[in-house]
Every structure is written in structure tokens, then in C-alpha cells.
Write a protein that holds these residues in place. Structure first.
Motif, PDB file in Angstrom:
ATOM      1  N   GLU A   1       3.579 -18.445  -2.976  1.00 50.39           N
ATOM      2  CA  GLU A   1       3.811 -17.050  -2.575  1.00 50.39           C
ATOM      3  C   GLU A   1       2.831 -16.669  -1.462  1.00 50.39           C
ATOM      4  OE1 GLU A   1       5.384 -14.451  -1.810  1.00 50.39           O
ATOM      5  OE2 GLU A   1       6.140 -13.995  -3.811  1.00 50.39           O
ATOM      6  N   ARG A   2       3.249 -16.916  -0.214  1.00 56.04           N
ATOM      7  CA  ARG A   2       2.327 -16.644   0.896  1.00 56.04           C
ATOM      8  C   ARG A   2       2.730 -15.429   1.722  1.00 56.04           C
ATOM      9  NH1 ARG A   2       1.184 -22.131   0.601  1.00 56.04           N
ATOM     10  NH2 ARG A   2      -0.972 -22.323  -0.091  1.00 56.04           N
ATOM     11  N   THR A   3       4.020 -15.091   1.664  1.00 57.26           N
ATOM     12  CA  THR A   3       4.500 -13.983   2.502  1.00 57.26           C
ATOM     13  C   THR A   3       4.084 -12.650   1.909  1.00 57.26           C
ATOM     14  OG1 THR A   3       6.497 -15.292   2.186  1.00 57.26           O
ATOM     15  CG2 THR A   3       6.554 -13.575   3.916  1.00 57.26           C
ATOM     16  N   LEU A   4       3.480 -11.811   2.720  1.00 55.62           N
ATOM     17  CA  LEU A   4       3.083 -10.492   2.248  1.00 55.62           C
ATOM     18  C   LEU A   4       4.120  -9.461   2.670  1.00 55.62           C
ATOM     19  CD1 LEU A   4      -0.761 -10.357   2.977  1.00 55.62           C
ATOM     20  CD2 LEU A   4       0.422 -11.146   0.930  1.00 55.62           C
ATOM     21  N   VAL A   5       4.189  -8.400   1.885  1.00 60.83           N
ATOM     22  CA  VAL A   5       5.042  -7.262   2.229  1.00 60.83           C
ATOM     23  C   VAL A   5       4.584  -6.721   3.587  1.00 60.83           C
ATOM     24  CG1 VAL A   5       5.532  -4.870   1.546  1.00 60.83           C
ATOM     25  CG2 VAL A   5       5.528  -6.686  -0.181  1.00 60.83           C
ATOM     26  N   SER A   6       5.540  -6.324   4.448  1.00 60.98           N
ATOM     27  CA  SER A   6       5.200  -5.895   5.811  1.00 60.98           C
ATOM     28  C   SER A   6       4.261  -4.697   5.825  1.00 60.98           C
ATOM     29  CB  SER A   6       6.478  -5.514   6.559  1.00 60.98           C
ATOM     30  OG  SER A   6       6.960  -4.276   6.037  1.00 60.98           O
ATOM     31  N   ASP A   7       3.472  -4.584   6.897  1.00 65.71           N
ATOM     32  CA  ASP A   7       2.525  -3.474   7.029  1.00 65.71           C
ATOM     33  C   ASP A   7       3.240  -2.130   6.914  1.00 65.71           C
ATOM     34  OD1 ASP A   7       0.579  -5.291   7.346  1.00 65.71           O
ATOM     35  OD2 ASP A   7       0.228  -4.963   9.490  1.00 65.71           O
ATOM     36  N   PHE A   8       4.421  -2.057   7.519  1.00 57.64           N
ATOM     37  CA  PHE A   8       5.168  -0.794   7.489  1.00 57.64           C
ATOM     38  C   PHE A   8       5.477  -0.389   6.046  1.00 57.64           C
ATOM     39  CE2 PHE A   8       9.300   1.376   7.217  1.00 57.64           C
ATOM     40  CZ  PHE A   8       8.984   2.544   7.896  1.00 57.64           C
ATOM     41  N   LYS A   9       5.964  -1.370   5.268  1.00 53.83           N
ATOM     42  CA  LYS A   9       6.315  -1.054   3.872  1.00 53.83           C
ATOM     43  C   LYS A   9       5.039  -0.744   3.072  1.00 53.83           C
ATOM     44  CE  LYS A   9       8.866  -2.348  -0.199  1.00 53.83           C
ATOM     45  NZ  LYS A   9       9.356  -3.387  -1.076  1.00 53.83           N
ATOM     46  N   GLN A  10       3.951  -1.459   3.392  1.00 52.98           N
ATOM     47  CA  GLN A  10       2.686  -1.205   2.684  1.00 52.98           C
ATOM     48  C   GLN A  10       2.221   0.230   2.919  1.00 52.98           C
ATOM     49  OE1 GLN A  10       0.025  -3.711   1.372  1.00 52.98           O
ATOM     50  NE2 GLN A  10       0.748  -5.642   2.199  1.00 52.98           N
ATOM     51  N   MET A  11       2.332   0.703   4.169  1.00 56.71           N
ATOM     52  CA  MET A  11       1.921   2.069   4.489  1.00 56.71           C
ATOM     53  C   MET A  11       2.807   3.084   3.765  1.00 56.71           C
ATOM     54  SD  MET A  11       0.979   1.612   8.495  1.00 56.71           S
ATOM     55  CE  MET A  11       1.374   3.286   8.989  1.00 56.71           C
ATOM     56  N   LYS A  12       4.093   2.768   3.698  1.00 55.85           N
ATOM     57  CA  LYS A  12       5.039   3.655   3.011  1.00 55.85           C
ATOM     58  C   LYS A  12       4.685   3.735   1.515  1.00 55.85           C
ATOM     59  CE  LYS A  12      10.081   4.343   2.927  1.00 55.85           C
ATOM     60  NZ  LYS A  12      10.467   4.390   1.536  1.00 55.85           N
ATOM     61  N   LEU A  13       4.351   2.587   0.920  1.00 55.12           N
ATOM     62  CA  LEU A  13       3.988   2.572  -0.502  1.00 55.12           C
ATOM     63  C   LEU A  13       2.731   3.399  -0.760  1.00 55.12           C
ATOM     64  CD1 LEU A  13       4.634  -1.196  -1.329  1.00 55.12           C
ATOM     65  CD2 LEU A  13       5.831   0.741  -2.382  1.00 55.12           C
ATOM     66  N   GLU A  14       1.774   3.294   0.163  1.00 56.90           N
ATOM     67  CA  GLU A  14       0.526   4.058   0.014  1.00 56.90           C
ATOM     68  C   GLU A  14       0.837   5.552   0.105  1.00 56.90           C
ATOM     69  OE1 GLU A  14      -3.487   4.935  -0.448  1.00 56.90           O
ATOM     70  OE2 GLU A  14      -2.483   3.028  -0.806  1.00 56.90           O
ATOM     71  N   LYS A  15       1.691   5.909   1.074  1.00 61.23           N
ATOM     72  CA  LYS A  15       2.025   7.316   1.285  1.00 61.23           C
ATOM     73  C   LYS A  15       2.807   7.884   0.091  1.00 61.23           C
ATOM     74  CE  LYS A  15       4.444   8.608   4.946  1.00 61.23           C
ATOM     75  NZ  LYS A  15       4.802   8.095   6.273  1.00 61.23           N
ATOM     76  N   GLU A  16       3.635   7.024  -0.521  1.00 59.11           N
ATOM     77  CA  GLU A  16       4.513   7.505  -1.591  1.00 59.11           C
ATOM     78  C   GLU A  16       3.985   7.181  -2.994  1.00 59.11           C
ATOM     79  OE1 GLU A  16       8.328   5.853  -0.654  1.00 59.11           O
ATOM     80  OE2 GLU A  16       8.609   7.185   1.084  1.00 59.11           O
ATOM     81  N   ALA A  17       2.723   6.767  -3.063  1.00 56.74           N
ATOM     82  CA  ALA A  17       2.167   6.342  -4.359  1.00 56.74           C
ATOM     83  C   ALA A  17       2.281   7.443  -5.416  1.00 56.74           C
ATOM     84  CB  ALA A  17       0.718   5.910  -4.185  1.00 56.74           C
ATOM     85  N   GLN A  18       1.923   8.650  -5.021  1.00 57.02           N
ATOM     86  CA  GLN A  18       1.965   9.751  -5.995  1.00 57.02           C
ATOM     87  C   GLN A  18       3.401  10.026  -6.442  1.00 57.02           C
ATOM     88  OE1 GLN A  18       0.435  13.508  -4.630  1.00 57.02           O
ATOM     89  NE2 GLN A  18       0.254  14.276  -6.694  1.00 57.02           N
ATOM     90  N   LYS A  19       4.310  10.038  -5.477  1.00 58.46           N
ATOM     91  CA  LYS A  19       5.725  10.290  -5.786  1.00 58.46           C
ATOM     92  C   LYS A  19       6.240   9.221  -6.757  1.00 58.46           C
ATOM     93  CE  LYS A  19       9.369   9.238  -3.211  1.00 58.46           C
ATOM     94  NZ  LYS A  19      10.165   9.116  -1.981  1.00 58.46           N
ATOM     95  N   ASN A  20       5.860   7.950  -6.504  1.00 57.37           N
ATOM     96  CA  ASN A  20       6.349   6.861  -7.354  1.00 57.37           C
ATOM     97  C   ASN A  20       5.832   6.971  -8.788  1.00 57.37           C
ATOM     98  OD1 ASN A  20       7.956   5.675  -5.394  1.00 57.37           O
ATOM     99  ND2 ASN A  20       6.269   4.475  -4.554  1.00 57.37           N
ATOM    100  N   TRP A  21       4.573   7.404  -8.955  1.00 58.68           N
ATOM    101  CA  TRP A  21       4.046   7.583 -10.317  1.00 58.68           C
ATOM    102  C   TRP A  21       4.693   8.793 -10.976  1.00 58.68           C
ATOM    103  CZ3 TRP A  21       2.187   4.302 -13.508  1.00 58.68           C
ATOM    104  CH2 TRP A  21       1.520   3.158 -13.027  1.00 58.68           C
TER     105      TRP A  21
END
Length: 277
Positions: free
Chosen positions: A27-47
Motif C-alpha cells: 500500500e504505497r499510494t496515498l490519497v491525493s492532496d486535494f482529497k486530504q484537504m477536503k477531508l480536513e475541512k470536512e472533519a467536523q461535518k463527517n463526525w
């Protein structure tokens, strides 16, 4: 899930089988930076959505906390002494309500990232403002001292909370906690450990970074090595008291498997006046 065995504490990480090593190594491929930023921004919404779906039913009440962390009883000089506790990341109160029931001399500050979780805490019939103060807080950026007086807390519990925070921001959480903890106060930590079964189950495309993954619902999870955790706490001014892996086997009835769970259970103290003088 039920436990098919007791639990063992150990200072060494769980040793992986060759198959597990291969799986992690591939497992070497990381989630793209764009998606990572989106996850960080939406962390509260997701919880918040997590608590909307599961309401108060997802986690069991944690009656094990006083068994595992005898400090909750032992750090008082006399029986009737009030203990002030901060539960950082309280969820819907699975840990605090058993404690409030068990112990009449406890006052609890309870905060969570998710406004919905905090609402569930306040709606609990055991919630009483004389003994408990619940508030919404993003531990990585909201100052705890807006709700909790500086240096007023005896014990902080950080139970399955830090793993949901981006590793780059974990230190901010600990600095925040440090300000409200009394000198000589203690942080009780339990969270996902390195090589836990949940870590090995992530499919390709879920890896965010080293030991850091995203679940299907957008919530994230970090898996701690004891070395990483100790460094994190020590760099924010804490001293390590205990830091061990807890290994237990859990039966997954649906799949008929006995799976290895790994948690990290640790205690860190904020050096007291007496120690530093």
C-alpha cells in the motif's frame, strides 16, 4: 464482537505475519492532496454525520475506565475530595456517565468536536450542570480556557480521540490540554495501536500517510506506536508514567474470526512544582 481471551500488556509492538507485512508494504499510494484537504475541512461535518447515523448506540458505555485507570480513584488524598476531570473528545458520554454514577465527588468538563455529540450529552438524563459542563470544541484550534479555568483539572482522559486528529495537529491538542491541567495532573490515554486489526483491513486507496487512514464515512484514524506517542507528549512538556501496548483477541462473529486488536494505553503527567523545583 466479544473477547475470546484476556488482554495482555506489552512494551513491544505486535509482530506481523509475512502476509500482513506484504499487505502493508504493497500500500504505497496515498490519497491525493486535494482529497486530504477536503477531508480536513470536512472533519467536523463527517463526525457530526457519524453521530447523526449512530445517535448514542455506537459505543458501549465504558465501565472499564475505573478498572483500567485506577488514578480516577487514587489521585485524591481523601475520599470526599472533589476530582475535576476533563474528557477531551467525550462523544455522547459513554465514559463520563458511568463515572458520574460511580463517583459522587467528581466534576466533569466534557467537550467534543461534534455539536451533535455534545447535544446528546446534554440530553442524557444523568446530565446535571452542577456536576458536568459539556461544550463543543475543536481541540486543535479552540482555546479550552474559554470554558475550563487554567490549571484547574486533575485528570484529562483522551480516549480514542487523538487518532481522529491529523498528525500535524496532534501537538496543538496536547498544548491546549496542558494549559488547563494542574501541575502534577495526569493524562490518561487509550487509542488505536500500531498493527491493530483495523489498520490491516484498510483497502487500497484509504491511506493518508504513515499509519494514517480514512474510513468509508470520511472519518480518519491514526495508529500509534509508543515511540511516536511518547515523543509527542514529551515535546509538549509532559512526562511519561506508563506507555504500553494492550493486545487482545476479539471474535468477529460475522466472519467467524478471532482478530488481533492492538491498543496503546498510556499515562502522562504534567510535572508538578515539587518535581521541577
Amino acid at each position: 464482537m466479544s473477547s475470546c481471551d484476556g488482554q495482555t500488556k506489552t512494551s513491544a509492538a505486535r509482530v506481523l505475519t509475512q502476509e500482513e507485512l506484504d499487505r502493508l508494504g504493497s500500500e504505497r499510494t496515498l490519497v491525493s492532496d486535494f482529497k486530504q484537504m477536503k477531508l480536513e475541512k470536512e472533519a467536523q461535518k463527517n463526525w457530526d454525520l457519524f453521530y447523526k447515523r449512530n445517535t448514542t448506540n455506537f459505543f458501549k458505555d465504558r465501565h472499564w475506565t475505573t478498572r483500567e485507570f485506577e488514578e480516577l480513584k487514587a489521585c485524591r488524598e481523601f475520599e470526599s475530595q472533589k476530582l475535576v476531570l476533563l474528557e477531551a473528545g467525550c462523544g455522547v458520554g459513554n465514559c463520563i456517565f458511568p463515572l458520574l454514577e460511580d463517583d459522587l465527588n467528581i466534576f466533569v468538563y466534557a467537550c467534543d468536536f461534534s455539536p451533535r455529540a455534545v447535544e446528546f450529552v446534554k440530553q442524557n438524563p444523568l446530565y446535571c450542570p452542577e456536576r458536568c459542563c459539556a461544550f463543543q470544541c475543536d481541540l486543535t484550534k479552540d482555546d479550552l480556557m474559554e470554558n475550563v479555568p487554567e490549571g484547574s483539572v486533575d485528570v484529562v482522559t483522551l480516549i480514542f480521540v487523538l487518532s481522529a486528529v491529523h498528525p500535524d495537529k496532534m501537538k496543538l491538542v496536547l498544548e491546549n490540554i496542558n494549559k488547563v491541567l494542574k501541575p502534577g495532573g495526569i493524562v490518561l490515554f487509550r487509542d488505536y495501536g500500531l498493527h491493530d486489526h483495523a489498520m490491516l483491513r484498510f483497502k487500497s486507496g484509504n491511506k493518508l500517510g504513515e499509519n494514517f487512514y480514512v474510513r468509508q464515512d470520511g472519518t480518519r484514524s491514526y495508529f500509534f506506536s509508543k515511540e511516536f506517542l511518547a515523543e509527542l507528549f514529551e515535546e509538549t512538556g509532559f512526562q511519561s508514567v506508563a506507555n504500553d501496548y494492550v493486545l487482545r483477541e476479539t471474535v468477529n462473529k460475522k466472519e467467524g474470526l478471532c482478530v488481533p486488536r492492538v491498543f496503546l494505553q498510556s499515562k502522562f503527567t504534567k510535572p508538578g512544582q515539587s518535581q521541577s523545583s
